[in-house]
Scaffold this motif. Structure first.
Motif, mmCIF file in Angstrom:
data_model
loop_
_atom_site.group_PDB
_atom_site.id
_atom_site.type_symbol
_atom_site.label_atom_id
_atom_site.label_comp_id
_atom_site.label_asym_id
_atom_site.label_seq_id
_atom_site.Cartn_x
_atom_site.Cartn_y
_atom_site.Cartn_z
ATOM 1 N N LEU A 154 -1.870 11.905 9.201
ATOM 2 C CA LEU A 154 -0.970 12.465 8.199
ATOM 3 C C LEU A 154 -1.827 13.181 7.169
ATOM 4 O O LEU A 154 -2.363 12.557 6.253
ATOM 5 N N PRO A 155 -1.981 14.509 7.322
ATOM 6 C CA PRO A 155 -2.926 15.248 6.471
ATOM 7 C C PRO A 155 -2.571 15.219 4.980
ATOM 8 O O PRO A 155 -3.449 15.086 4.142
ATOM 9 N N THR A 156 -1.300 15.344 4.646
ATOM 10 C CA THR A 156 -0.919 15.434 3.229
ATOM 11 C C THR A 156 0.190 14.433 2.906
ATOM 12 O O THR A 156 0.825 13.878 3.800
ATOM 13 N N THR A 160 3.240 12.538 5.135
ATOM 14 C CA THR A 160 3.574 11.108 5.118
ATOM 15 C C THR A 160 5.059 10.925 4.823
ATOM 16 O O THR A 160 5.738 10.119 5.458
ATOM 17 N N ARG A 161 5.576 11.706 3.849
ATOM 18 C CA ARG A 161 7.028 11.642 3.552
ATOM 19 C C ARG A 161 7.844 12.093 4.755
ATOM 20 O O ARG A 161 8.848 11.473 5.105
ATOM 21 N N ASP A 182 -4.511 -0.239 1.477
ATOM 22 C CA ASP A 182 -4.989 -0.434 0.098
ATOM 23 C C ASP A 182 -4.087 0.249 -0.924
ATOM 24 O O ASP A 182 -3.261 1.084 -0.568
ATOM 25 N N GLY A 184 -2.841 2.888 -3.224
ATOM 26 C CA GLY A 184 -2.988 4.334 -3.107
ATOM 27 C C GLY A 184 -3.017 4.836 -1.673
ATOM 28 O O GLY A 184 -3.211 6.032 -1.427
ATOM 29 N N GLY A 186 -0.589 5.108 0.353
ATOM 30 C CA GLY A 186 0.582 5.931 0.654
ATOM 31 C C GLY A 186 1.810 5.148 1.089
ATOM 32 O O GLY A 186 2.757 5.717 1.628
ATOM 33 N N THR A 188 4.144 3.633 -0.789
ATOM 34 C CA THR A 188 5.340 4.036 -1.526
ATOM 35 C C THR A 188 5.748 5.454 -1.120
ATOM 36 O O THR A 188 6.941 5.752 -0.968
ATOM 37 N N THR A 189 4.761 6.318 -0.909
ATOM 38 C CA THR A 189 5.048 7.700 -0.494
ATOM 39 C C THR A 189 5.829 7.699 0.825
ATOM 40 O O THR A 189 6.821 8.419 0.982
ATOM 41 N N SER A 206 7.143 2.658 -7.096
ATOM 42 C CA SER A 206 6.530 1.337 -6.935
ATOM 43 C C SER A 206 7.312 0.354 -7.787
ATOM 44 O O SER A 206 7.405 0.520 -8.991
ATOM 45 N N GLU A 255 6.306 -3.494 1.117
ATOM 46 C CA GLU A 255 4.913 -3.102 0.891
ATOM 47 C C GLU A 255 4.063 -4.356 0.735
ATOM 48 O O GLU A 255 4.505 -5.325 0.134
ATOM 49 N N ASP A 279 -8.467 12.884 1.959
ATOM 50 C CA ASP A 279 -7.106 12.539 1.527
ATOM 51 C C ASP A 279 -6.101 12.456 2.675
ATOM 52 O O ASP A 279 -4.929 12.179 2.448
ATOM 53 N N SER A 280 -6.546 12.740 3.886
ATOM 54 C CA SER A 280 -5.624 12.510 5.001
ATOM 55 C C SER A 280 -5.484 11.002 5.207
ATOM 56 O O SER A 280 -6.283 10.221 4.691
HETATM 57 N N1 LIG Z 1 -1.841 12.177 3.275
HETATM 58 C C1 LIG Z 1 -1.296 11.459 2.256
HETATM 59 N N2 LIG Z 1 -0.391 10.504 2.517
HETATM 60 C C2 LIG Z 1 0.118 9.771 1.494
HETATM 61 N N3 LIG Z 1 -0.183 9.932 0.191
HETATM 62 C C3 LIG Z 1 -1.080 10.885 -0.112
HETATM 63 C C4 LIG Z 1 -1.671 11.684 0.888
HETATM 64 N N4 LIG Z 1 -2.527 12.542 0.287
HETATM 65 C C5 LIG Z 1 -2.457 12.265 -1.021
HETATM 66 N N5 LIG Z 1 -1.589 11.295 -1.296
HETATM 67 C C6 LIG Z 1 -1.301 10.749 -2.644
HETATM 68 O O1 LIG Z 1 -1.781 9.405 -2.685
HETATM 69 C C7 LIG Z 1 -0.945 8.611 -3.500
HETATM 70 C C8 LIG Z 1 -0.419 7.431 -2.678
HETATM 71 O O2 LIG Z 1 0.220 6.541 -3.580
HETATM 72 P P1 LIG Z 1 1.287 5.478 -3.134
HETATM 73 O O3 LIG Z 1 2.178 6.044 -2.104
HETATM 74 O O4 LIG Z 1 1.916 4.944 -4.386
HETATM 75 O O5 LIG Z 1 0.344 4.383 -2.475
HETATM 76 P P2 LIG Z 1 0.591 2.810 -2.280
HETATM 77 O O6 LIG Z 1 2.049 2.555 -2.403
HETATM 78 O O7 LIG Z 1 0.047 2.543 -0.899
HETATM 79 O O8 LIG Z 1 -0.220 2.119 -3.333
HETATM 80 C C9 LIG Z 1 0.183 9.486 -3.972
HETATM 81 O O9 LIG Z 1 -0.154 9.977 -5.266
HETATM 82 C C10 LIG Z 1 0.190 10.612 -2.946
HETATM 83 O O10 LIG Z 1 0.680 11.835 -3.485
#
Ligand SMILES: Nc1ncnc2c1ncn2[C@@H]1O[C@H](COP(=O)(O)OP(=O)(O)O)[C@@H](O)[C@H]1O
Ligand SMILES: [Mg+2]
Length: 297
Positions: A154-156, A160-161, A182, A184, A186, A188-189, A206, A255, A279-280
């Motif tokens: 999932l590159p971006t 992921t969404r 961990d 961050g 993704g 929640t994303t 979150s 989560e 960031d992927s």
């Molecule tokens: N490929 C990616 N997939 C998911 N999130 C990404 C990606 N690249 C950057 N991000 C950023 O990383 C952050 C992930 O945060 P979050 O979804 O709250 O993580 P978690 O819930 O696992 O702690 C968001 O700010 C999101 O925009």
């Protein structure tokens, strides 16, 4: 290290496989109805091996373990899994099971399935430890299933969404999704994508101060129950959620749920997100249980 070899074999090794099957099964307690393994002949084993192959374990020059593969739709079936008592404690059965799982992946199967007798609780326990769950029961025969994990890059964040949105299309009321990775990573994303796909009300964020939040559907569909189990020390109990929503009627996403949320549902989707320097993300999706047996991820 003791020398242990696991060979993938065809009908040319029928006699060797038969000797292991006979010896391994002769030492089992009598069952009712009896196991039919002792009725196998070199001919019946050769036919099975020529059709689907099998595994033969060799330890210090002796044939000590074997199994037969069989076709069960998209699943690789295991039959006549036998290990001799003389090598007990060497982990032969676990290595045999691991090799079979690898072969299921090589053959592009969805997973591995087998039958275990309820009268042999240690056998059932062994398969549970190997990641198998019960997927059916016919008299004294339990069907046990372990599905293969699937990975996606999932590159971006939008990817992921989008994945979450796609996944939402497969989800039904009562489904449980467990997200790990961990801070961050993704989680929640991805849940936001699921929320969008389900067309639920309210922003998915979150849930920092609450353990769970219910997002009702705007279209009369199933609500999304979003749980953050991070601060829960123990196994999540339905009571902890303090919901007036029935998990059976909702789609529940947890989560940090690993080791905490497995009790919520017999069948569940385990999703792990790993973050890379660019960031992927790599998503590993492990379906658990019969609910997912016939789905393609
Ligand atoms: N490929 C990616 N997939 C998911 N999130 C990404 C990606 N690249 C950057 N991000 C950023 O990383 C952050 C992930 O945060 P979050 O979804 O709250 O993580 P978690 O819930 O696992 O702690 C968001 O700010 C999101 O925009
Ligand atoms: Mg989060």
């Amino acid at each position: 290290m003791t020398e242990l070899q696991i060979l993938e074999v065809d009908g040319s090794r029928a006699a060797d496989v038969l000797s292991v099957v006979h010896e391994a099964f002769a030492n089992r307690p009598p069952l009712d109805p009896p196991a039919t393994a002792l009725e196998e002949t070199e001919e019946s084993i050769r036919k099975a091996l020529d059709a689907n192959g099998g595994l033969l374990v060799i330890h210090e020059g002796r044939h000590v373990g074997a199994l037969l593969f069989e076709e069960r739709g998209r699943m690789l079936g295991l039959r006549r899994v036998g290990v001799l008592g003389s090598v007990r404690g060497l982990g032969v059965a676990a290595q045999l099971a691991s090799r079979a799982f690898e072969i299921a992946a090589e053959r592009h199967c969805g997973g591995v399935e087998l039958e275990a007798r309820v009268e042999l609780p240690r056998t059932v326990q062994f398969w549970r430890r190997m990641g198998y769950v019960e997927s059916g029961r016919n008299g004294n025969r339990l069907t046990m299933l372990r599905l293969l994990p699937v990975t996606r890059t999932l590159p971006t964040a939008d990817d992921t969404r989008d994945f979450g949105g796609w996944l939402a299309g497969l989800l039904r009321p009562g489904d449980v999704v467990i997200l790990t990775g961990d801070l961050g990573a993704g989680k929640t994303t991805l849940t936001q994508g699921i929320g969008t796909g389900l067309a639920v009300r309210g922003q998915v964020t979150s849930p920092t101060f609450v353990i769970s939040r219910v997002h009702p559907s705007t279209q009369g569909g199933a609500p999304l129950v979003h749980v953050d189990a991070y601060r829960l020390d123990d196994e999540l109990e339905l009571d902890d959620l303090d919901l007036d929503t029935d998990v059976d009627q909702a789609i529940t996403v947890v989560e940090w749920g690993e080791g905490k949320a497995e009790g919520l549902a017999h069948s569940r989707l385990q999703l792990h997100l790993a973050r890379h320097d660019d960031d992927s993300r790599t998503l590993t999706l492990t379906p658990v249980g019969p609910r997912w047996r016939d789905l393609h991820f």
